[in-house]
Design an enzyme around this catalytic site. Structure first.
Site, mmCIF file in Angstrom:
data_model
loop_
_atom_site.group_PDB
_atom_site.id
_atom_site.type_symbol
_atom_site.label_atom_id
_atom_site.label_comp_id
_atom_site.label_asym_id
_atom_site.label_seq_id
_atom_site.Cartn_x
_atom_site.Cartn_y
_atom_site.Cartn_z
ATOM 1 N N LYS A 204 0.823 -1.212 0.000
ATOM 2 C CA LYS A 204 0.000 0.000 0.000
ATOM 3 C C LYS A 204 0.855 1.260 0.000
ATOM 4 C CE LYS A 204 -4.170 -1.906 2.195
ATOM 5 N NZ LYS A 204 -3.757 -3.306 2.239
ATOM 6 N N VAL A 283 11.195 4.529 5.598
ATOM 7 C CA VAL A 283 10.048 4.840 6.463
ATOM 8 C C VAL A 283 9.305 3.554 6.800
ATOM 9 C CG1 VAL A 283 9.757 7.213 5.642
ATOM 10 C CG2 VAL A 283 8.571 5.338 4.468
ATOM 11 N N ALA A 284 10.002 2.403 6.696
ATOM 12 C CA ALA A 284 9.363 1.107 6.938
ATOM 13 C C ALA A 284 9.693 0.595 8.330
ATOM 14 C CB ALA A 284 9.807 0.109 5.865
ATOM 15 N N ARG A 285 10.766 -0.183 8.452
ATOM 16 C CA ARG A 285 11.214 -0.743 9.717
ATOM 17 C C ARG A 285 12.725 -0.613 9.807
ATOM 18 N NH1 ARG A 285 7.143 0.084 11.178
ATOM 19 N NH2 ARG A 285 5.439 -1.239 11.956
ATOM 20 N N GLU A 314 14.426 1.998 19.062
ATOM 21 C CA GLU A 314 13.794 3.316 19.124
ATOM 22 C C GLU A 314 13.445 3.678 20.560
ATOM 23 O OE1 GLU A 314 10.512 3.465 16.397
ATOM 24 O OE2 GLU A 314 11.794 3.259 14.642
ATOM 25 N N HIS A 333 10.323 8.604 13.863
ATOM 26 C CA HIS A 333 9.214 7.711 13.509
ATOM 27 C C HIS A 333 7.911 8.503 13.334
ATOM 28 C CE1 HIS A 333 7.970 3.225 13.804
ATOM 29 N NE2 HIS A 333 7.175 3.856 12.965
#
Length: 597
Positions: A204, A283-285, A314, A333
């Protein structure tokens, strides 16, 4: 639990019944009769361990938007407890029916074990579910749902923002000006037009990033082993192999989940295959990048710049070489951090959790088959039929027989590719296992539960002539290599056989063994094999009437006149032992079985 109505779909996620059965033959009527359980426990739509009249409890373990909280409060008791330690979470979870988390709370195997079976839904307010032990959730029959759509645009926009900010040194130039400097020559950037962007993960978010990058004049390629080529072509994107993507890219944008396969997928070896001067956005993991290897690639000039919103740990350590690197742009994040996305995610996950607690199948379920909503709606009456056929079939097995081999046959006018039977198989599994065990079976753990018990379920599809408007004509369930407590349930091939179809939205039993009938599958059923002679319906009906047992229907199937027939009688109440004995004492009754649905 708040009042609700029973539906076939709610049964799929949440029904737990203990069924009793009784069969009598002319040789052992009294001995078998005495073994009938005196009571049966019925617990409908229970994904909760609370009583039917109490509200479920939802633990919100991380900050959630007010709109989502209000939606939850309309249905459940809501406990907002943030920053729980693992021990505190394990202690509190036994009082909760559902939990909602973001990325900061780990829902581990210990959490599921500590719940004592009460936890039935885990809601992840966002997309990634690497902080939830999916294997443990599945084993414990706990549905995991996420909110994959509400923050899609926000994450894609943030990816594009980082892409442009990195290319034009926006963060570094901003810090320089605020420090009193004016270094125009130092922060000369690069253009995006005509550059090749490799989107790694074409889901997506990745596809939305691709659309926007195309609008910026970039050439976009993508790698995703599961993405259909036609969907990529529709966006104007070429799907290529992993190595082709990283070798050709001027910019790489990461949008893949964190799994054992993708962990540290960007490492010293893969950086060495990249074009010198490549720029990377994530911007994923954080775990998909080997952060130490990225620092080495930056220092060696292989990677010109990186823009990172996510990190392996994080928040990252304050002395992190990666965070402090001059050519790295970082954000804490923020991918989903827009006002619109936060509210949207809160509403989306709250709706998913409430729906799951009501027993509805969530289209955003992570550890259950992803079945489109329109398919679920169409299959709804067949879902109920499938479970009831499974329950009937297993109740016909004699006590000493072990159920191992089951064959399910679907008759349909539709091509096999147009008939999704995963939900139906899960329901049949549920019907087969629950009446003879204490395990709770639902769509989440149906296959696991069957495998654990050595239950082999094969499926066959028979293509019939006719209109494909209805997804199915009939479902047949056969159990092989077992003995039956009702001999007439054994078909010519030596297997216990039951068959049914849906009529006017109601499931009907249409065959037992070789005998055809037409019985609405509601309430309980008494099935009798008898000598086909006049007055049998009246005799059985009189016995039931005298005992104040209401008959909802009767149906008789026979092979030939005046030989043998099978009579099915629907009853609204469970007959007493004495009533059933009277039926068995009727001379023309050769055997019968009482089946509770």
């Amino acid at each position: 639990m708040a009042a609700t109505t029973s539906t076939a779909v709610s049964n799929l996620l949440a029904t737990k019944e203990n069924l009793s059965s009784l069969s009598l033959t002319s040789a052992n009527k009294l001995s078998t009769f005495s073994s009938l359980p005196t009571s049966s426990r019925r617990q409908r739509f229970i994904v909760l361990s609370a009583s039917l009249h109490s509200k479920p409890t939802v633990l919100v373990a991380e900050k959630l938007g007010e709109a989502g909280i209000n939606l939850l409060k309309d249905f459940a008791n809501v406990d907002c407890s943030y920053n729980l330690s693992p021990d505190e979470l394990c202690t509190k979870i036994s009082l909760c029916d559902a939990i909602i988390v973001r990325s900061g709370t780990k829902v581990s195997r210990e959490v599921f074990e500590s719940s004592g079976g009460r936890l039935k839904v885990v809601g992840r307010a966002g997309v990634g579910i690497d902080n939830v032990d999916l294997a443990a959730a599945t084993e414990h029959g706990c549905l995991v749902v996420n909110a994959p759509t509400a923050n899609t645009i926000a994450a894609a926009e943030h990816g594009i923002a980082l892409l442009a900010a990195m290319a034009r040194n926006v963060a570094q130039a901003d810090a320089s000006v605020k420090a009193g400097k004016w270094q125009r020559n130092k922060y000369v950037g690069v253009s995006l037009v005509g550059k090749t962007l490799a989107v790694m993960g074409f889901g997506k978010v990745g596809s939305e990033v691709a659309r926007r990058a195309k609008g910026l004049g970039m050439h976009v390629i993508a790698h995703d082993p599961y993405a259909p080529a036609d969907r990529a072509r529709a966006v104007g994107v070429e799907l290529v192999s992993f190595d082709e993507a990283i070798a050709a890219a001027d910019f790489i944008s990461l949008h893949m989940p964190l799994t054992p396969t993708t962990a540290k997928i960007l490492n010293d070896e893969t950086f060495a295959k990249m074009k010198k001067g490549v720029r990377i956005v994530n911007v994923a993991r954080g775990g998909v990048i080997d952060e130490d290897a990225l620092v080495r690639a930056l220092d060696a000039g292989i990677v010109a710049q990186a823009a990172l919103d996510v990190f392996t740990v994080e928040p990252p350590p304050q002395d992190s070489k990666l965070v402090q690197h001059e050519r790295v742009t970082v954000t804490p994040h923020l991918g989903a951090s827009t006002m619109e996305a936060q509210e949207g995610v809160a509403i989306e996950i709250a709706e998913a959790v409430v729906g799951a607690l009501k027993g509805e199948l969530a289209s955003t379920s992570v550890n259950a088959p992803m079945v489109p909503a329109e398919v679920l709606t169409e299959l709804k009456p067949f879902v109920e039929l499938a479970e009831k056929l499974g329950r009937l079939a297993v109740q016909l097995v004699s006590g000493g027989s072990g159920v191992k081999d089951v064959k399910v046959t679907y008759a349909s006018a539709r091509a096999p590719d147009d008939l999704d039977t995963r939900v139906l198989r899960a329901m049949i599994t549920k019907g087969l296992i629950e009446p003879i065990s204490s395990v709770f079976v639902n769509l989440v753990n149906a296959d696991f539960s069957a495998k654990q018990r050595g239950l082999r379920i094969s499926e066959e599809r028979i293509l019939q002539d006719g209109s494909p408007e209805s997804p199915l004509d009939s479902i047949q369930v056969q159990i092989a290599n077992v003995e039956s407590k009702f001999a007439s349930a054994i078909s010519e091939n030596g297997e216990i056989t039951v068959e049914g179809r849906v009529k006017d939205g109601i499931p009907h039993l249409t065959k037992v063994g070789s005998f055809e009938m037409d019985v609405s599958l509601e309430g309980s059923i008494i099935v009798c094999r008898q000598v086909d002679q006049p007055g049998m319906i009246g005799k059985v009906g009189s016995v039931l009437g005298e005992e104040n047992v209401n008959v909802s229907f009767m149906s008789v199937g026979r092979i030939a006149p005046r030989k043998h027939a099978v009579m099915a009688i629907g009853v609204d109440e469970q007959p007493s032992k004495e009533t059933l004995k009277k039926i068995g004492d009727i001379p023309a009754i050769e055997e019968f079985v009482f089946l509770k649905l």
